[in-house]
Design a protein around this motif. Structure first.
Motif, PDB file in Angstrom:
ATOM      1  N   SER A   1       0.890  -1.052   0.094  1.00  0.00           N
ATOM      2  CA  SER A   1      -0.091   0.025   0.022  1.00  0.00           C
ATOM      3  C   SER A   1       0.852   1.316  -0.020  1.00  0.00           C
ATOM      4  O   SER A   1       1.988   1.004   0.051  1.00  0.00           O
ATOM      5  N   GLY A   2       0.406   2.492   0.014  1.00  0.00           N
ATOM      6  CA  GLY A   2       1.280   3.544   0.093  1.00  0.00           C
ATOM      7  C   GLY A   2       1.707   3.937   1.381  1.00  0.00           C
ATOM      8  O   GLY A   2       2.507   4.399   1.648  1.00  0.00           O
ATOM      9  N   THR A   3       0.699   3.424   2.317  1.00  0.00           N
ATOM     10  CA  THR A   3       1.238   3.508   3.995  1.00  0.00           C
ATOM     11  C   THR A   3       2.510   2.899   4.080  1.00  0.00           C
ATOM     12  O   THR A   3       3.588   3.140   4.569  1.00  0.00           O
TER      13      THR A   3
ATOM     14  N   THR B   1      -2.523  16.688   5.921  1.00  0.00           N
ATOM     15  CA  THR B   1      -2.268  15.482   4.959  1.00  0.00           C
ATOM     16  C   THR B   1      -3.365  14.526   5.434  1.00  0.00           C
ATOM     17  O   THR B   1      -4.109  14.608   6.254  1.00  0.00           O
ATOM     18  N   CYS B   2      -3.290  13.495   4.369  1.00  0.00           N
ATOM     19  CA  CYS B   2      -4.290  12.424   4.505  1.00  0.00           C
ATOM     20  C   CYS B   2      -3.519  11.741   5.689  1.00  0.00           C
ATOM     21  O   CYS B   2      -2.221  11.427   5.858  1.00  0.00           O
TER      22      CYS B   2
ATOM     23  N   PRO C   1      -2.761   8.528   6.430  1.00  0.00           N
ATOM     24  CA  PRO C   1      -1.752   7.521   6.248  1.00  0.00           C
ATOM     25  C   PRO C   1      -0.314   8.078   6.131  1.00  0.00           C
ATOM     26  O   PRO C   1       0.511   7.245   6.399  1.00  0.00           O
ATOM     27  N   THR C   2      -0.135   9.243   5.680  1.00  0.00           N
ATOM     28  CA  THR C   2       1.234   9.937   5.494  1.00  0.00           C
ATOM     29  C   THR C   2       1.916   9.718   6.981  1.00  0.00           C
ATOM     30  O   THR C   2       3.007   9.247   7.258  1.00  0.00           O
TER      31      THR C   2
ATOM     32  N   VAL D   1       4.441  16.265   0.985  1.00  0.00           N
ATOM     33  CA  VAL D   1       3.213  15.589   0.231  1.00  0.00           C
ATOM     34  C   VAL D   1       2.681  16.289  -0.883  1.00  0.00           C
ATOM     35  O   VAL D   1       2.458  17.603  -0.574  1.00  0.00           O
TER      36      VAL D   1
ATOM     37  N   ASP E   1       5.980  12.071  -0.718  1.00  0.00           N
ATOM     38  CA  ASP E   1       4.353  11.242  -0.616  1.00  0.00           C
ATOM     39  C   ASP E   1       3.771  11.636  -1.958  1.00  0.00           C
ATOM     40  O   ASP E   1       3.496  12.701  -2.120  1.00  0.00           O
TER      41      ASP E   1
ATOM     42  N   ALA F   1       1.356   9.925  -3.170  1.00  0.00           N
ATOM     43  CA  ALA F   1      -0.030   9.059  -3.301  1.00  0.00           C
ATOM     44  C   ALA F   1      -0.918   9.722  -3.958  1.00  0.00           C
ATOM     45  O   ALA F   1      -1.897   9.126  -4.760  1.00  0.00           O
ATOM     46  N   GLN F   2      -0.892  11.065  -4.322  1.00  0.00           N
ATOM     47  CA  GLN F   2      -1.795  12.106  -5.090  1.00  0.00           C
ATOM     48  C   GLN F   2      -1.111  12.579  -6.304  1.00  0.00           C
ATOM     49  O   GLN F   2      -1.737  13.406  -6.923  1.00  0.00           O
TER      50      GLN F   2
ATOM     51  N   SER G   1       0.877   5.373  -3.827  1.00  0.00           N
ATOM     52  CA  SER G   1      -0.217   4.533  -3.446  1.00  0.00           C
ATOM     53  C   SER G   1      -0.873   4.218  -4.716  1.00  0.00           C
ATOM     54  O   SER G   1      -1.082   5.062  -5.558  1.00  0.00           O
TER      55      SER G   1
ATOM     56  N   TYR H   1      -4.162   2.839  -4.330  1.00  0.00           N
ATOM     57  CA  TYR H   1      -5.542   2.622  -3.876  1.00  0.00           C
ATOM     58  C   TYR H   1      -6.418   3.096  -5.087  1.00  0.00           C
ATOM     59  O   TYR H   1      -6.064   3.729  -5.663  1.00  0.00           O
TER      60      TYR H   1
ATOM     61  N   LYS I   1      -7.052   6.395  -6.646  1.00  0.00           N
ATOM     62  CA  LYS I   1      -5.742   7.279  -7.000  1.00  0.00           C
ATOM     63  C   LYS I   1      -5.658   7.689  -8.368  1.00  0.00           C
ATOM     64  O   LYS I   1      -6.597   6.745  -9.245  1.00  0.00           O
TER      65      LYS I   1
ATOM     66  N   GLY J   1      -2.175  -1.288  -3.031  1.00  0.00           N
ATOM     67  CA  GLY J   1      -1.061  -1.492  -3.843  1.00  0.00           C
ATOM     68  C   GLY J   1      -0.233  -0.421  -3.406  1.00  0.00           C
ATOM     69  O   GLY J   1      -0.759   0.714  -3.192  1.00  0.00           O
TER      70      GLY J   1
ATOM     71  N   TYR K   1      -8.875  17.875   3.903  1.00  0.00           N
ATOM     72  CA  TYR K   1      -9.217  17.130   4.893  1.00  0.00           C
ATOM     73  C   TYR K   1     -10.056  17.916   6.009  1.00  0.00           C
ATOM     74  O   TYR K   1      -9.669  18.923   6.377  1.00  0.00           O
TER      75      TYR K   1
HETATM   76  C1  LIG Z   1      -4.000   7.607  -0.294  1.00  0.00           C
HETATM   77  C2  LIG Z   1      -2.883   8.281   0.635  1.00  0.00           C
HETATM   78  C3  LIG Z   1      -1.665   7.379   1.310  1.00  0.00           C
HETATM   79  C4  LIG Z   1      -1.825   6.065   1.521  1.00  0.00           C
HETATM   80  O1  LIG Z   1      -1.978   5.212   0.542  1.00  0.00           O
HETATM   81  P1  LIG Z   1      -2.820   3.897   0.881  1.00  0.00           P
HETATM   82  O2  LIG Z   1      -2.370   3.071  -0.059  1.00  0.00           O
HETATM   83  O3  LIG Z   1      -4.368   3.772   1.257  1.00  0.00           O
HETATM   84  O4  LIG Z   1      -1.896   3.247   2.012  1.00  0.00           O
HETATM   85  C5  LIG Z   1      -0.466   8.336   1.840  1.00  0.00           C
HETATM   86  N1  LIG Z   1      -0.636   9.736   1.563  1.00  0.00           N
HETATM   87  C6  LIG Z   1      -1.408  10.488   0.962  1.00  0.00           C
HETATM   88  C7  LIG Z   1      -1.505  11.870   0.733  1.00  0.00           C
HETATM   89  C8  LIG Z   1      -2.561   9.766   0.221  1.00  0.00           C
HETATM   90  O5  LIG Z   1      -3.405  10.413  -0.259  1.00  0.00           O
END
Ligand SMILES: *Cc1c(COP(=O)(O)O)cnc(C)c1O
Length: 365
Positions: free
Chosen positions: A58-60, A84-85, A87-88, A130, A156, A158-159, A180, A182, A185, A193, A309
């Motif tokens: 995952s992204g986490t 941030t989200c 999970p960061t 991020v 980061d 993920a986005q 990430s 997810y 995304k 993943g 958020y």
């Molecule tokens: C979605 C996201 C993550 C985490 O991703 P996962 O795959 O859900 O664990 C981390 N950081 C940011 C900024 C995200 O948007």
């Protein structure tokens, strides 16, 4: 009715390719760490413009393992942003380190490089900018502070799949980057993943071991590791979708431009793209003093919106132990009260954008 997000239209456009890819995995009888993951890693690294990509769970997990790979552990501090989200910071906490937050820049809502200096201590072992909403952070001043202090930067991303900073794709600016996949995304699997991307072969090798019980070669475990792997099925799906990513990002940018045109005369703060940025609009986030009333108004017109958020990290119960309170990160706190994400996905119809803009104009009378 206009939903906030919608995945089935896109699936229909690639259904035969996806089914073929899944069938190939099923027929191969090989589901973990095989040809699909290896091929995707090569294709994704090339896409980002980096030497290595390592598929993880995952992204986490990508953040967690990248931080471990640069040596972060218990007692260390890792600097990231207050808005941030979650999970960061989950990824940072997973590594054993304490997250240290900085405020964001009022224009881009990404890490404010001017705040970075004050957050760094002798215990700072990584900086995690991020690329929020698909808009890159101002990397040059962040990298300058980091290199002066000898601190690795883990982006980061993920986005930000395909977002560009001064002409180069996000994901190869620091020691490593975490992506990430997810499902929602810009590049999303049909499940969980993630990937760690890096130019450093030793770091890539460490992440490869960390994701697979610390195994260097079969039954030889040189470090204590985890189980965090991208699986063959998701990798095969991602290989299909990666071929479409640029077109999908382009479609998002066109929709962002349409929103911007149609909302130009409305008293909203629209997303501002910095001169050095190519954003890929993972989200289209407007700001409004009467955000909750606007959201309610759109809901009554059956238009789905979300808030990314509503609560900054330091005001989350889980992170109360960081000892921060209201007023500590004023830009992030204000943003949390004003941000509203409008529907944004590559297949969003023009007519929906027109209807959403119309409903917003109606709100402001
Ligand atoms: C979605 C996201 C993550 C985490 O991703 P996962 O795959 O859900 O664990 C981390 N950081 C940011 C900024 C995200 O948007």
């Amino acid at each position: 009715m206009i939903p906030f997000g919608e995945m089935t239209t896109q699936f229909q456009t690639i259904e035969p390719e996806i089914r073929r890819a899944i069938d190939e995995v099923l027929a191969s009888g090989w589901f973990i760490l095989g040809k699909q993951v290896q091929a995707f890693e090569e294709e994704f690294a090339a896409y980002v413009g980096a030497k290595h990509a390592v598929g993880v769970g995952s992204g986490t997990e990508a953040l967690h393992l990248a931080l471990r790979a640069v040596g972060v552990g218990a007692g260390d501090e890792v600097v990231t942003v207050a808005n941030t989200c979650v999970p960061t910071v989950s990824g940072i906490a997973f590594s054993g380190a304490t997250p240290v937050l900085v405020d964001c820049h009022p224009s881009t809502l990404t890490m404010d490089p001017n705040r970075l200096h004050d957050a760094i201590t002798t215990r700072t072992k990584a900086i995690v900018p991020v690329h929020l909403y698909g808009h890159p952070c101002d990397m040059a001043p962040i990298l300058a502070v980091a290199s002066r202090r000898g601190i690795p930067v883990i982006e980061d991303c993920a986005q930000a799949h395909g977002a560009e900073y001064r002409g180069a794709r996000c994901g190869a600016f620091g020691a490593a980057a975490a992506f990430s996949f997810y499902p929602s995304k810009n590049l999303g699997a049909y499940g969980d993943g993630g990937a760690v991307v890096t130019n450093d072969p030793a770091l890539a090798q460490t992440v490869r071991m960390l994701r697979n019980y610390g195994e260097e070669r079969r039954y030889h475990h040189t470090i204590q590791g985890f189980n965090s792997r991208l699986d063959e099925m998701q990798a095969a799906i991602l290989r299909v979708k990666l071929k479409h990513l640029d077109a999908w990002n382009e479609a998002r940018c066109n929709r962002a431009a349409a929103y911007t045109r149609q909302l130009a005369d409305v008293p909203l703060v629209l997303p501002a793209e910095a001169s050095w940025a190519k954003a890929i609009y993972h989200l289209f986030v407007v700001r409004c003093d009467r955000r909750d009333a606007l959201q309610e108004h759109l809901k009554r017109r059956e238009i789905g919106t979300l808030i990314h958020y509503p609560i900054p990290i330091h005001l989350q119960k889980a992170y109360a132990h960081l000892g921060r309170s209201t007023g500590d990160y004023p830009v992030a706190e204000t943003a949390c009260q004003q941000v509203l994400s409008l529907p944004m996905y590559p297949e969003l119809p023009d007519a929906s954008i027109t209807a959403i803009a119309q409903a917003i104009r109606e709100f402001f009378g």
